[in-house]
Design a protein around this motif. Structure first.
Motif, PDB file in Angstrom:
ATOM      1  N   ASN A 171       0.854  -1.181   0.000  1.00  0.00           N
ATOM      2  CA  ASN A 171       0.000   0.000   0.000  1.00  0.00           C
ATOM      3  C   ASN A 171       0.892   1.234   0.000  1.00  0.00           C
ATOM      4  O   ASN A 171       1.624   1.478   0.956  1.00  0.00           O
ATOM      5  CB  ASN A 171      -0.918  -0.006   1.226  1.00  0.00           C
ATOM      6  CG  ASN A 171      -1.939   1.104   1.165  1.00  0.00           C
ATOM      7  OD1 ASN A 171      -2.017   1.845   0.190  1.00  0.00           O
ATOM      8  ND2 ASN A 171      -2.730   1.214   2.218  1.00  0.00           N
ATOM      9  N   ASP A 223      -3.084  16.363  -0.379  1.00  0.00           N
ATOM     10  CA  ASP A 223      -4.177  15.398  -0.239  1.00  0.00           C
ATOM     11  C   ASP A 223      -4.849  15.103  -1.575  1.00  0.00           C
ATOM     12  O   ASP A 223      -5.345  13.993  -1.790  1.00  0.00           O
ATOM     13  CB  ASP A 223      -5.227  15.903   0.759  1.00  0.00           C
ATOM     14  CG  ASP A 223      -4.717  15.855   2.185  1.00  0.00           C
ATOM     15  OD1 ASP A 223      -3.809  15.038   2.461  1.00  0.00           O
ATOM     16  OD2 ASP A 223      -5.235  16.626   3.021  1.00  0.00           O
ATOM     17  N   SER A 224      -4.857  16.075  -2.475  1.00  0.00           N
ATOM     18  CA  SER A 224      -5.491  15.852  -3.773  1.00  0.00           C
ATOM     19  C   SER A 224      -4.789  14.717  -4.527  1.00  0.00           C
ATOM     20  O   SER A 224      -5.439  13.919  -5.206  1.00  0.00           O
ATOM     21  CB  SER A 224      -5.478  17.131  -4.607  1.00  0.00           C
ATOM     22  OG  SER A 224      -4.148  17.568  -4.816  1.00  0.00           O
ATOM     23  N   ASN A 277      -5.408  11.329  -2.459  1.00  0.00           N
ATOM     24  CA  ASN A 277      -6.792  10.857  -2.587  1.00  0.00           C
ATOM     25  C   ASN A 277      -7.041  10.134  -3.908  1.00  0.00           C
ATOM     26  O   ASN A 277      -7.926   9.286  -3.987  1.00  0.00           O
ATOM     27  CB  ASN A 277      -7.775  12.012  -2.425  1.00  0.00           C
ATOM     28  CG  ASN A 277      -7.859  12.470  -0.989  1.00  0.00           C
ATOM     29  OD1 ASN A 277      -7.573  11.709  -0.062  1.00  0.00           O
ATOM     30  ND2 ASN A 277      -8.240  13.727  -0.798  1.00  0.00           N
ATOM     31  N   LYS A 288      -6.012   6.748  -3.011  1.00  0.00           N
ATOM     32  CA  LYS A 288      -6.810   6.229  -1.897  1.00  0.00           C
ATOM     33  C   LYS A 288      -8.207   5.826  -2.373  1.00  0.00           C
ATOM     34  O   LYS A 288      -8.724   4.791  -1.972  1.00  0.00           O
ATOM     35  CB  LYS A 288      -6.914   7.311  -0.810  1.00  0.00           C
ATOM     36  CG  LYS A 288      -7.359   6.791   0.541  1.00  0.00           C
ATOM     37  CD  LYS A 288      -7.490   7.911   1.537  1.00  0.00           C
ATOM     38  CE  LYS A 288      -6.142   8.287   2.108  1.00  0.00           C
ATOM     39  NZ  LYS A 288      -6.253   9.256   3.222  1.00  0.00           N
ATOM     40  N   ASN A 289      -8.796   6.614  -3.246  1.00  0.00           N
ATOM     41  CA  ASN A 289     -10.173   6.381  -3.692  1.00  0.00           C
ATOM     42  C   ASN A 289     -10.259   5.728  -5.070  1.00  0.00           C
ATOM     43  O   ASN A 289     -11.311   5.703  -5.681  1.00  0.00           O
ATOM     44  CB  ASN A 289     -10.945   7.701  -3.706  1.00  0.00           C
ATOM     45  CG  ASN A 289     -10.948   8.362  -2.346  1.00  0.00           C
ATOM     46  OD1 ASN A 289     -10.976   7.684  -1.327  1.00  0.00           O
ATOM     47  ND2 ASN A 289     -10.902   9.680  -2.325  1.00  0.00           N
ATOM     48  N   SER A 290      -9.134   5.247  -5.561  1.00  0.00           N
ATOM     49  CA  SER A 290      -9.103   4.729  -6.922  1.00  0.00           C
ATOM     50  C   SER A 290      -9.639   3.309  -7.005  1.00  0.00           C
ATOM     51  O   SER A 290      -9.442   2.492  -6.120  1.00  0.00           O
ATOM     52  CB  SER A 290      -7.667   4.737  -7.435  1.00  0.00           C
ATOM     53  OG  SER A 290      -7.595   4.116  -8.673  1.00  0.00           O
ATOM     54  N   GLN A 291     -10.282   3.040  -8.126  1.00  0.00           N
ATOM     55  CA  GLN A 291     -10.751   1.687  -8.409  1.00  0.00           C
ATOM     56  C   GLN A 291      -9.791   0.984  -9.381  1.00  0.00           C
ATOM     57  O   GLN A 291     -10.025  -0.145  -9.770  1.00  0.00           O
ATOM     58  CB  GLN A 291     -12.155   1.745  -9.030  1.00  0.00           C
ATOM     59  CG  GLN A 291     -13.197   2.357  -8.130  1.00  0.00           C
ATOM     60  CD  GLN A 291     -13.391   1.570  -6.838  1.00  0.00           C
ATOM     61  OE1 GLN A 291     -13.378   0.347  -6.838  1.00  0.00           O
ATOM     62  NE2 GLN A 291     -13.540   2.283  -5.736  1.00  0.00           N
TER      63      GLN A 291
END
Length: 140
Positions: free
Chosen positions: A29, A41-42, A45, A48-51
């Motif tokens: 990770n 953070d952009s 993220n 972090k939020n990726s598929q």
């Protein structure tokens, strides 16, 4: 070195990406590391939020390791060129006949000579002009 650099870079990039993809499959990770480095953070993220999963993680790891990757590529290129030259697959470049420093010295000497010639001609013209001016004053 361009003929060798491009294939070496493509091969090493493929190996690096493959290693990172394998690491991503095994569960590495990268998000905590990115947060630790202080990235905005952009950016964090996105991962972090990726598929996208493993491919995006491998790509992020590849970008993080880029300075090391380029160092390995340059070292691998030098090693490959030496190997190819020693086995006759690549010709050795001809020796340098003239170094830029030597050419600069020659040019400097030539310019100095031309400058001296120009100074001498200007001095002669100035003397002629002074002579004509003084002759005109005497005539008047």
């Amino acid at each position: 070195y361009g003929k060798v650099l491009i294939p070496v870079h493509l091969i090493t990039s493929g190996v690096w990406f493959g290693m990172f993809y394998y690491a991503a499959i095994k569960g590495v990770n990268v998000v905590p590391f990115l947060e630790l480095t202080g990235l905005p953070d952009s950016v964090v993220n996105i991962l972090k939020n990726s598929q996208s999963g493993n491919a995006l993680t491998a790509y992020a790891l590849l970008k993080i390791a880029m300075p090391t990757q380029y160092t390995v590529t340059l070292g691998g290129t030098s090693f490959t060129v030496k190997y190819l030259r020693s086995h006759g697959y690549m010709s050795t470049p001809p020796p340098v006949k003239e170094y830029p420093q030597d050419r600069m010295e020659e040019t400097k000497e030539l310019l100095t000579e031309k400058l001296e010639e120009t100074k001498d001609r200007l001095s002669e013209k100035l003397q002629e002009t002074k002579g004509k001016a003084s002759f005109k004053k005497k005539v008047e």
